[in-house]
Design a protein around this motif. Structure first.
Motif, short mmCIF file in Angstrom:
data_model
loop_
_atom_site.label_atom_id
_atom_site.label_comp_id
_atom_site.label_asym_id
_atom_site.label_seq_id
_atom_site.Cartn_x
_atom_site.Cartn_y
_atom_site.Cartn_z
N TYR A 146 8.06 -10.22 -2.21
CA TYR A 146 7.37 -9.09 -1.50
C TYR A 146 6.77 -9.15 -0.53
O TYR A 146 5.97 -8.48 0.00
CB TYR A 146 6.58 -8.42 -2.61
N GLY B 50 4.27 -11.42 -0.32
CA GLY B 50 2.89 -11.88 -0.57
C GLY B 50 2.91 -13.28 -0.41
O GLY B 50 4.04 -14.31 -0.56
N GLN C 242 2.13 -17.14 -2.31
CA GLN C 242 2.00 -17.80 -3.90
C GLN C 242 1.51 -19.18 -3.56
O GLN C 242 2.19 -19.91 -2.78
CB GLN C 242 3.48 -17.79 -4.57
#
Length: 247
Positions: A234, A236, A238
């Protein structure tokens, strides 16, 4: 002197060389509503939305490449079609791209990676004697497209934590035992008193090993762990912290 256009990629199958492009202050009006495209093999098509956040109409040209960023749309041989290949987008409006897999054989035991290109072309300015020397720039955005076969072991979310790290001459070695591509924004090698980093962005393909050069000074004998920031499906971040492998 008429208005000039500088293209960073191929338009209408014509290659225009540009050595000074990076010195220009170019800003894209066309925005892609994703940082990567995931194409599950079971899907007939996936959709990608473009939006025009500029003040005027824009022309877009889109295509998919297999890793050769210098090759233009006419030179690509990829197992995908994309529609519409050319479109006008008015300010404040959107355009949906439809990406379809054409069925050619791709590996079924791991992801394959391709690249989606979006060329943002400004409208031509008429030579009215006022803007005759205007330099206009067409800006290309290029994001990854991952073709993901069904039934792969594990998950893409688990893949960054499975990377195996070693300090080697020249940098930090990352081995990817998973079936998924892992893209990093930053890697930090930690020792008791020092750290060294890689912050230029990079990717490790399934089953492959990549060495990332480090900024800083750490020794293999004193390094203890790696902190990394990987990009998920997505867009984002991690974060993972993994012990180093020893020889």
């Amino acid at each position: 002197m008429k208005a000039k256009y500088v293209f960073r990629s191929v338009l209408c199958a014509t290659v225009l060389g540009l050595g000074a492009f990076n010195a220009l202050q170019a800003h894209a009006s066309i925005v892609i509503a994703a940082t990567r495209v995931i194409y599950p093999a079971k899907e007939r098509e996936v959709m990608v939305k473009l939006s025009n956040e500029g003040k005027g109409p824009r022309l877009t040209q889109v295509w998919i490449d297999n890793g050769d960023e210098r090759a233009g749309p006419a030179a690509q041989e990829v197992p995908f079609t994309i529609a519409p290949p050319v479109a006008r987008i008015d300010p404040g409006k959107t355009q949906t791209l439809r990406v379809s897999y054409t069925g050619e054989a791709l590996p079924q035991d791991r992801e394959s990676v391709f690249w989606l290109n979006v060329l943002d072309i400004p409208p031509q300015v008429q030579d009215d004697g006022v803007q005759a020397n205007l330099l206009q720039v067409a800006v290309r955005s290029r994001i990854k497209l991952f073709f993901r076969p069904a039934g792969l072991p594990g998950t893409a979310e688990e893949a960054p934590a499975r990377i195996q790290w070693r300090v080697v001459p020249g940098g930090i070695e990352a081995r990817n035992p998973s079936a998924y591509h892992v893209s990093f924004t930053e890697i930090e090698v930690v020792s008791s008193a020092r750290t060294a980093t890689f912050d230029e962005g990079g990717m490790v393909s399934p089953g492959q090993t990549t060495v990332f050069p480090l900024k800083g000074d750490v020794q293999a004998s004193t390094a203890t762990k790696v902190r990394s920031q990987a990009i998920n499906d997505y867009g984002g971040v991690q974060r993972n912290e993994i012990p180093l492998l020893r020889h």
